[in-house]
Design a protein around this motif. Structure first.
Motif, PDB file in Angstrom:
ATOM      1  N   GLU A   1       4.937  -2.131  12.751  1.00 22.65           N
ATOM      2  CA  GLU A   1       4.813  -1.732  14.153  1.00 22.65           C
ATOM      3  C   GLU A   1       3.361  -1.358  14.418  1.00 22.65           C
ATOM      4  N   ARG A   2       2.761  -2.040  15.397  1.00 22.41           N
ATOM      5  CA  ARG A   2       1.347  -1.814  15.736  1.00 22.41           C
ATOM      6  C   ARG A   2       0.452  -1.978  14.514  1.00 22.41           C
ATOM      7  N   GLY A   3       0.801  -2.940  13.677  1.00 25.64           N
ATOM      8  CA  GLY A   3      -0.020  -3.244  12.518  1.00 25.64           C
ATOM      9  C   GLY A   3       0.221  -2.373  11.308  1.00 25.64           C
ATOM     10  N   VAL A   4       1.129  -1.398  11.404  1.00 25.54           N
ATOM     11  CA  VAL A   4       1.413  -0.481  10.295  1.00 25.54           C
ATOM     12  C   VAL A   4       2.782  -0.799   9.705  1.00 25.54           C
ATOM     13  N   VAL A   5       2.860  -0.885   8.390  1.00 28.36           N
ATOM     14  CA  VAL A   5       4.116  -1.202   7.707  1.00 28.36           C
ATOM     15  C   VAL A   5       5.068  -0.021   7.819  1.00 28.36           C
ATOM     16  N   ARG A   6       6.246  -0.274   8.395  1.00 28.68           N
ATOM     17  CA  ARG A   6       7.260   0.761   8.516  1.00 28.68           C
ATOM     18  C   ARG A   6       8.345   0.626   7.449  1.00 28.68           C
TER      19      ARG A   6
ATOM     20  N   ALA B   1      -0.891  -2.452  -3.766  1.00 28.68           N
ATOM     21  CA  ALA B   1       0.515  -2.803  -3.941  1.00 28.68           C
ATOM     22  C   ALA B   1       0.699  -3.708  -5.147  1.00 28.68           C
ATOM     23  N   ALA B   2      -0.193  -4.681  -5.323  1.00 31.57           N
ATOM     24  CA  ALA B   2      -0.089  -5.582  -6.476  1.00 31.57           C
ATOM     25  C   ALA B   2      -0.228  -4.818  -7.787  1.00 31.57           C
ATOM     26  N   GLU B   3      -1.112  -3.830  -7.800  1.00 31.01           N
ATOM     27  CA  GLU B   3      -1.278  -3.008  -9.007  1.00 31.01           C
ATOM     28  C   GLU B   3      -0.019  -2.182  -9.262  1.00 31.01           C
ATOM     29  N   ALA B   4       0.568  -1.660  -8.185  1.00 35.20           N
ATOM     30  CA  ALA B   4       1.780  -0.837  -8.337  1.00 35.20           C
ATOM     31  C   ALA B   4       2.961  -1.652  -8.836  1.00 35.20           C
ATOM     32  N   ALA B   5       2.916  -2.967  -8.665  1.00 39.15           N
ATOM     33  CA  ALA B   5       4.042  -3.820  -9.062  1.00 39.15           C
ATOM     34  C   ALA B   5       4.302  -3.799 -10.558  1.00 39.15           C
ATOM     35  N   THR B   6       3.330  -3.416 -11.346  1.00 44.67           N
ATOM     36  CA  THR B   6       3.501  -3.410 -12.802  1.00 44.67           C
ATOM     37  C   THR B   6       3.902  -2.040 -13.346  1.00 44.67           C
ATOM     38  N   GLU B   7       4.132  -1.088 -12.449  1.00 45.20           N
ATOM     39  CA  GLU B   7       4.529   0.246 -12.904  1.00 45.20           C
ATOM     40  C   GLU B   7       5.835   0.174 -13.691  1.00 45.20           C
ATOM     41  N   GLY B   8       5.836   0.747 -14.883  1.00 48.38           N
ATOM     42  CA  GLY B   8       7.024   0.751 -15.730  1.00 48.38           C
ATOM     43  C   GLY B   8       7.178  -0.468 -16.612  1.00 48.38           C
TER      44      GLY B   8
ATOM     45  N   ALA C   1       7.855   1.109  -6.355  1.00 42.91           N
ATOM     46  CA  ALA C   1       6.476   1.605  -6.286  1.00 42.91           C
ATOM     47  C   ALA C   1       5.638   0.769  -5.323  1.00 42.91           C
ATOM     48  N   VAL C   2       5.914  -0.520  -5.247  1.00 48.12           N
ATOM     49  CA  VAL C   2       5.185  -1.379  -4.316  1.00 48.12           C
ATOM     50  C   VAL C   2       5.561  -1.023  -2.881  1.00 48.12           C
ATOM     51  N   GLU C   3       6.836  -0.830  -2.648  1.00 48.48           N
ATOM     52  CA  GLU C   3       7.291  -0.471  -1.297  1.00 48.48           C
ATOM     53  C   GLU C   3       6.642   0.828  -0.838  1.00 48.48           C
ATOM     54  N   SER C   4       6.541   1.778  -1.744  1.00 47.64           N
ATOM     55  CA  SER C   4       5.906   3.052  -1.422  1.00 47.64           C
ATOM     56  C   SER C   4       4.426   2.864  -1.108  1.00 47.64           C
ATOM     57  N   ALA C   5       3.775   1.958  -1.836  1.00 48.57           N
ATOM     58  CA  ALA C   5       2.346   1.701  -1.615  1.00 48.57           C
ATOM     59  C   ALA C   5       2.086   1.006  -0.285  1.00 48.57           C
ATOM     60  N   LEU C   6       3.115   0.390   0.296  1.00 46.60           N
ATOM     61  CA  LEU C   6       2.958  -0.334   1.549  1.00 46.60           C
ATOM     62  C   LEU C   6       3.279   0.511   2.776  1.00 46.60           C
ATOM     63  N   ARG C   7       4.285   1.374   2.668  1.00 48.60           N
ATOM     64  CA  ARG C   7       4.762   2.105   3.843  1.00 48.60           C
ATOM     65  C   ARG C   7       3.675   2.998   4.447  1.00 48.60           C
ATOM     66  N   GLY C   8       3.545   2.886   5.767  1.00 49.12           N
ATOM     67  CA  GLY C   8       2.585   3.718   6.488  1.00 49.12           C
ATOM     68  C   GLY C   8       1.162   3.209   6.434  1.00 49.12           C
ATOM     69  N   ARG C   9       0.961   2.017   5.897  1.00 50.09           N
ATOM     70  CA  ARG C   9      -0.385   1.469   5.767  1.00 50.09           C
ATOM     71  C   ARG C   9      -0.488   0.111   6.456  1.00 50.09           C
ATOM     72  N   ARG C  10      -1.704  -0.253   6.796  1.00 51.59           N
ATOM     73  CA  ARG C  10      -1.948  -1.576   7.343  1.00 51.59           C
ATOM     74  C   ARG C  10      -1.984  -2.592   6.207  1.00 51.59           C
ATOM     75  N   LEU C  11      -1.525  -3.792   6.487  1.00 46.65           N
ATOM     76  CA  LEU C  11      -1.434  -4.812   5.447  1.00 46.65           C
ATOM     77  C   LEU C  11      -2.789  -5.517   5.329  1.00 46.65           C
ATOM     78  N   ASP C  12      -3.761  -4.779   4.791  1.00 51.72           N
ATOM     79  CA  ASP C  12      -5.104  -5.332   4.613  1.00 51.72           C
ATOM     80  C   ASP C  12      -5.371  -5.550   3.133  1.00 51.72           C
ATOM     81  N   GLU C  13      -6.561  -5.985   2.814  1.00 53.62           N
ATOM     82  CA  GLU C  13      -6.902  -6.313   1.426  1.00 53.62           C
ATOM     83  C   GLU C  13      -6.767  -5.114   0.500  1.00 53.62           C
ATOM     84  N   VAL C  14      -7.161  -3.940   0.983  1.00 52.22           N
ATOM     85  CA  VAL C  14      -7.084  -2.732   0.145  1.00 52.22           C
ATOM     86  C   VAL C  14      -5.626  -2.399  -0.168  1.00 52.22           C
ATOM     87  N   THR C  15      -4.779  -2.447   0.863  1.00 54.58           N
ATOM     88  CA  THR C  15      -3.360  -2.143   0.661  1.00 54.58           C
ATOM     89  C   THR C  15      -2.703  -3.178  -0.242  1.00 54.58           C
TER      90      THR C  15
END
Length: 324
Positions: free
Chosen positions: A248-253, A289-296, A271-285
């Motif tokens: 919504e308005r460019g922010v991941v809900r 998120a890709a780094e968080a995908a390997t958690e565990g 962990a990836v979902e948590s890294a995305l929520r509330g953030r804009r889907l830009d290169e930094v995010t």
């Protein structure tokens, strides 16, 4: 292949009666997996129940979503389904050749056996095939095996592309049994191996998958499926990702991120979902998120390469959705 009795019921009630009456029974629909297991004597049932005559095909749409019959073939070609749930259709098309998808069914796809060579060759020890026998893969060739959710009893991966997409889309499995209808969230259908890898799913004795329900959701239409495999022709995933995002308005809900080819069941990447929520889907995010995908992740020496593959498929899927 051993001999067995063969029966073809005409109604769901008759099928349930046959399944309940004979404990040593296998159900066959498309047969794209089971026939191989019968041929190789991995499965040796006394009775085979062919459910192809049951009225469990087709799509039923409502304002709440769509119900997909368990006998609906994986080659389903429906423009409305592709528009509403693109991750699912992409996963189906990536899963196998058109000839196999013309036979394979939704219900069978969910319950297919692991593709571990030690499971499919009876001369090797396998706890899934013979409880307590040991796991030859532990000290064998583990290049294709899991990096999440493993145990000392089993390190095999679940092979379904379809199931990964269904998990990302919050699907529910509809089953029928002697006690009536039961709904199982697709994420609860498969078990982690623990000490009992032969207990692969949560279906009760005598139950039959009759449908899969996909709910209408704000993120389903903005979803995709990315798969990395050893060759360009149809092969099982070394790593895959089903991703759905609602902004919504460019922010991941809301976000759903699920991984395939890396765990004994479709793997929800919280962990990836948590890294995305509330953030804009830009290169930094996307990078975070890709780094968080390997958690565990707990890779073995010969499948540590899958850690980078997981980062890659998540990064690619999110980038694709950002650019839509």
């Amino acid at each position: 292949m051993d001999t067995f009795a063969y029966q073809r019921p005409g109604t769901v009630r008759e099928a349930l009666r046959l399944i309940a009456a004979h404990p040593d029974v296998e159900i066959i629909a498309g047969g794209t997996d089971l026939v191989t297991l019968l041929r190789d004597r991995v499965r040796t049932p006394a009775r085979l129940v062919d459910i192809n005559g049951l009225p469990l095909d087709g799509l039923r749409w409502s304002r709440d979503g769509v119900r997909i019959g368990a006998l609906c073939r994986n080659a389903v070609d429906d423009e409305r389904l592709a528009a509403a749930y693109p991750a699912l259709v992409r996963a189906l098309r990536a899963g196998a050749s058109p000839q196999i998808r013309n036979r394979a069914t939704f219900g069978g796809n969910l319950l297919q056996g692991v593709r571990c060579p030690y499971f499919r060759l009876p001369e090797f020890a396998c706890n899934r095939r013979e409880p307590g026998a040991g796991c030859a893969a532990i000290d064998g060739d583990g290049r294709l095996h899991a990096i999440f959710g493993t145990s000392e009893a089993c390190i095999a991966v679940h092979p379904s592309d379809c199931a990964v997409a269904l998990l990302a889309l919050d699907a529910t499995v509809v089953v029928e049994g002697a006690r009536g209808t039961r709904l199982i969230p697709v994420g609860d259908l498969h078990r982690l191996p623990g000490e009992t890898p032969h207990e692969e799913h949560t279906l009760r004795d005598g139950e039959l998958i009759v449908a899969v329900d996909l709910p209408a959701s704000p993120f389903a239409a903005r979803s995709t499926y990315v798969k990395f495999r050893e060759r360009a022709s149809y092969a099982f995933a070394l790593a895959s990702a089903a991703v759905a995002v609602h902004s919504e308005r460019g922010v991941v809900r809301q976000a759903r991120v699920c991984l395939g080819g890396v765990a004994p069941k479709p793997w929800r990447a919280y962990a990836v979902e948590s890294a995305l929520r509330g953030r804009r889907l830009d290169e930094v995010t996307i990078a975070a998120a890709a780094e968080a995908a390997t958690e565990g992740a707990r890779p073995r020496p010969d499948n540590a390469y899958k850690v980078e593959l997981v980062r890659g498929v998540v990064r690619r899927a999110l980038t694709e959705l950002r650019d839509k």
